[in-house]
Write a protein that holds these residues in place. Sequence first.
Motif, mmCIF file in Angstrom:
data_model
loop_
_atom_site.group_PDB
_atom_site.id
_atom_site.type_symbol
_atom_site.label_atom_id
_atom_site.label_comp_id
_atom_site.label_asym_id
_atom_site.label_seq_id
_atom_site.Cartn_x
_atom_site.Cartn_y
_atom_site.Cartn_z
ATOM 1 N N ALA A 9 0.846 -1.198 0.000
ATOM 2 C CA ALA A 9 0.000 0.000 0.000
ATOM 3 C C ALA A 9 0.876 1.240 0.000
ATOM 4 O O ALA A 9 2.043 1.196 0.403
ATOM 5 N N PRO A 10 0.322 2.374 -0.457
ATOM 6 C CA PRO A 10 1.088 3.624 -0.388
ATOM 7 C C PRO A 10 1.493 3.928 1.053
ATOM 8 O O PRO A 10 0.729 3.686 1.984
ATOM 9 N N ALA A 11 2.687 4.439 1.217
ATOM 10 C CA ALA A 11 3.211 4.698 2.553
ATOM 11 C C ALA A 11 2.581 5.946 3.153
ATOM 12 O O ALA A 11 2.166 6.866 2.441
ATOM 13 N N ILE A 12 2.511 5.973 4.470
ATOM 14 C CA ILE A 12 2.091 7.166 5.193
ATOM 15 C C ILE A 12 3.305 8.082 5.321
ATOM 16 O O ILE A 12 4.314 7.711 5.926
ATOM 17 N N ALA A 13 3.213 9.247 4.726
ATOM 18 C CA ALA A 13 4.329 10.193 4.752
ATOM 19 C C ALA A 13 4.352 10.929 6.088
ATOM 20 O O ALA A 13 3.307 11.194 6.692
ATOM 21 N N ILE A 14 5.548 11.260 6.539
ATOM 22 C CA ILE A 14 5.739 11.889 7.842
ATOM 23 C C ILE A 14 6.523 13.181 7.663
ATOM 24 O O ILE A 14 7.583 13.190 7.031
ATOM 25 N N ASP A 15 5.998 14.277 8.201
ATOM 26 C CA ASP A 15 6.712 15.556 8.237
ATOM 27 C C ASP A 15 6.913 15.966 9.686
ATOM 28 O O ASP A 15 5.977 15.890 10.494
ATOM 29 N N ARG A 16 8.108 16.443 10.005
ATOM 30 C CA ARG A 16 8.420 16.902 11.362
ATOM 31 C C ARG A 16 8.849 18.375 11.306
ATOM 32 O O ARG A 16 9.586 18.779 10.405
ATOM 33 N N PHE A 17 8.391 19.120 12.285
ATOM 34 C CA PHE A 17 8.675 20.553 12.348
ATOM 35 C C PHE A 17 9.134 20.928 13.752
ATOM 36 O O PHE A 17 8.571 20.468 14.753
ATOM 37 N N VAL A 18 10.122 21.796 13.823
ATOM 38 C CA VAL A 18 10.497 22.429 15.083
ATOM 39 C C VAL A 18 9.515 23.559 15.350
ATOM 40 O O VAL A 18 9.253 24.396 14.476
ATOM 41 N N GLU A 19 8.956 23.582 16.542
ATOM 42 C CA GLU A 19 8.077 24.688 16.933
ATOM 43 C C GLU A 19 8.947 25.849 17.425
ATOM 44 O O GLU A 19 9.732 25.698 18.366
ATOM 45 N N HIS A 20 8.786 26.993 16.762
ATOM 46 C CA HIS A 20 9.591 28.167 17.121
ATOM 47 C C HIS A 20 8.759 29.117 17.982
ATOM 48 O O HIS A 20 7.587 29.361 17.701
#
Length: 678
Positions: free
Chosen positions: A110-121
């Motif tokens: 199945a298509p992968a679940i993409a993951i984005d990570r962000f630093v909270e400023h």
Amino acid sequence: MPRSVPLLPAALLSALWYTALPPRAAAAEERAHVWVADDGTRVRREDVGLPLSRGEGNAIFRPGEPIRLGALRAEVVAFQVIVEAGAEPVRGVKVELSGLGPAASGGAPAPAIAIDRFVEHYVEIARRSRNEQRPAESLGWSPAARPPDDRHLGFLPDALIPVELAPPWAPYPLEVGARETRAVWIDLHVPEGAVPGAYEGKVVVSSASHGELASLDLRLEVAPATLPYSPVDFIAFYEADEVAARVGDGPAVEQQLWQLLHEHHVDGFASVRSPAEVERLRAAIDGSLYTKERGYRGPGAGVPPAAVALGAYGGFGDPGEETLRRVEAVADLLPPAVDDVMLYAVDEQCESPRGPGWRRLIRGSRLSSRILVGHSCGEVDPVKQDVDLVLTPANRFDSTWARAAREAGKRLWVYNGALPRTGTFMIDAPLTGLMADGWIAASHEVDRWFLWETAFWHDGNRGGKGPVDPFTVAENFHNRDGDACLGDGMLLYPGTQRGAFAARSLGFAGVLPSMRLKSLRRGIQDAGYIALARPASPGAVDAIVKEVIPAALDEALDTSPAAWSSEGAPFFRARAALRALIPADASLDAAGVRRALADAAAARRALVPLAGERPAKTDGPGQAAPGPLRPWRGRGLLLAVAGLGAALVALVALAIALHRRSRRGAEGRDTERGAGER
């Protein structure tokens, strides 16, 4: 998050807390701690020891239990990993999410679940949004709806910086000061072709100074239904020249801005005044910018924006035959897929002759059926305004006017908004206000929701004070009426800063999201939940929406606080309840979404009275008590108040006793030391 008790100083409460803790618990408070928050919660840098960090009132986190999330296909779900330091700083913190595959896999991949990570400023809030003559009031709220200082002063997070771009002044790996917090925001992109079922992974938090801090199981349940793209219409303006002046003038910057908004279910609002501008924005306007071939990864592939402006904010000036030829030349080039082509005649000048003049001119034009003449005005009944389309401030929306306008063949959009009638875009307000706007748009008779600006880093109003660095200064808006606003018109942050602010540049050719943009996306996606669930369970869905949004727009009184929760947990639980009502494999096209939400809005009018129709006696100052408070009525409420008063008296007595005991001990020690010195 609960408000602090205003009768006791924070230092005294802290002392009481640590005194009351058993030795082991006190020692635990001195160690680094990792916990998880939902996407409707904003945790300040100084917010240590919150009940949420122990799982109390936390919708997604309990110590020792998995993080539990739910999603539909084609949805983005988000959460925050909070790292809280004890007595020692924690250095070099990494937050990594591994696995996240189907718990039981088989067959074709199945298509992968993409993951984005962000630093909270974080940006420091020392003064709130306000009017200089009326400090309790602002463009974002009435005095009664002003969010409390005890949750909105201090260091608040808002800008989200991809971990790959994190600069030394907002580093990743994270650097967490003693008795402070830092956070990573995580987006999980569930593809439209995702296999329904449970997905499992681990959130591993490690540090250079303290080793592994936490390993948290994550369980994501993907339902078989598919979320519709942009179920309610939010359109967002940006001033291209100002973005170019700050970030750069390359086409890549503008295209990335459009793609970022589109990814969040928000349409960019193109303002075109020449054939060259149409050509520059053609891919954005015809939808081809939102494809894999153009590097787009997100929902709404190939979907064009719903509306285009001809000369936003009166860009074409006064009506005239020569100018009409220019308007026609631009309109001829617009793709037929665009629903609304609006000639934006003038802004917030109800008495201006421009709107009526342009309307008369366009009616005699060969493009009379293609172009809507509109302007913004909130003080006059739309039926009495000689234009095709009226933009009215959301906090002045009138259901009776809106209905009459539609019956007269006019269009009515809303723009911006203010508490308590809608959410506000100010930074110094709960994130749930923007989340609520999606629910409001889904359940009320609004057409499109216009956001007046998204990159207002230049404070360019009459009365403005000039450009700011949004990474260090939250107060970005001033006018000649004495209004000062934090974050107004600023849902995006510059990826590159040139000139005076180059020291705070990430070197990225584009713009970055804010937590407020993410919250708006969450509410828009929730509108899709409402549309999918309501055809099968209209009564249950209407009750859930009413529970979450007891009053909004002209159902709300300006003399009351906002009726919805300032906490993310009630929204999270309501979303789960809606998801349980959505039939398996449900999906809706744009027309089906419109029908479902039109029915929801009609039912709302029968279910919730307008402010002028509400009985005088209510559970609170201006609105009925929301569901969780209903049992606390009459004698029960009096007992609760009495109990709270007794608890406060006991706290004060305990504090006085502790103070006297410590003072006697200190006096004894001083006497002994003095005798020795003599």
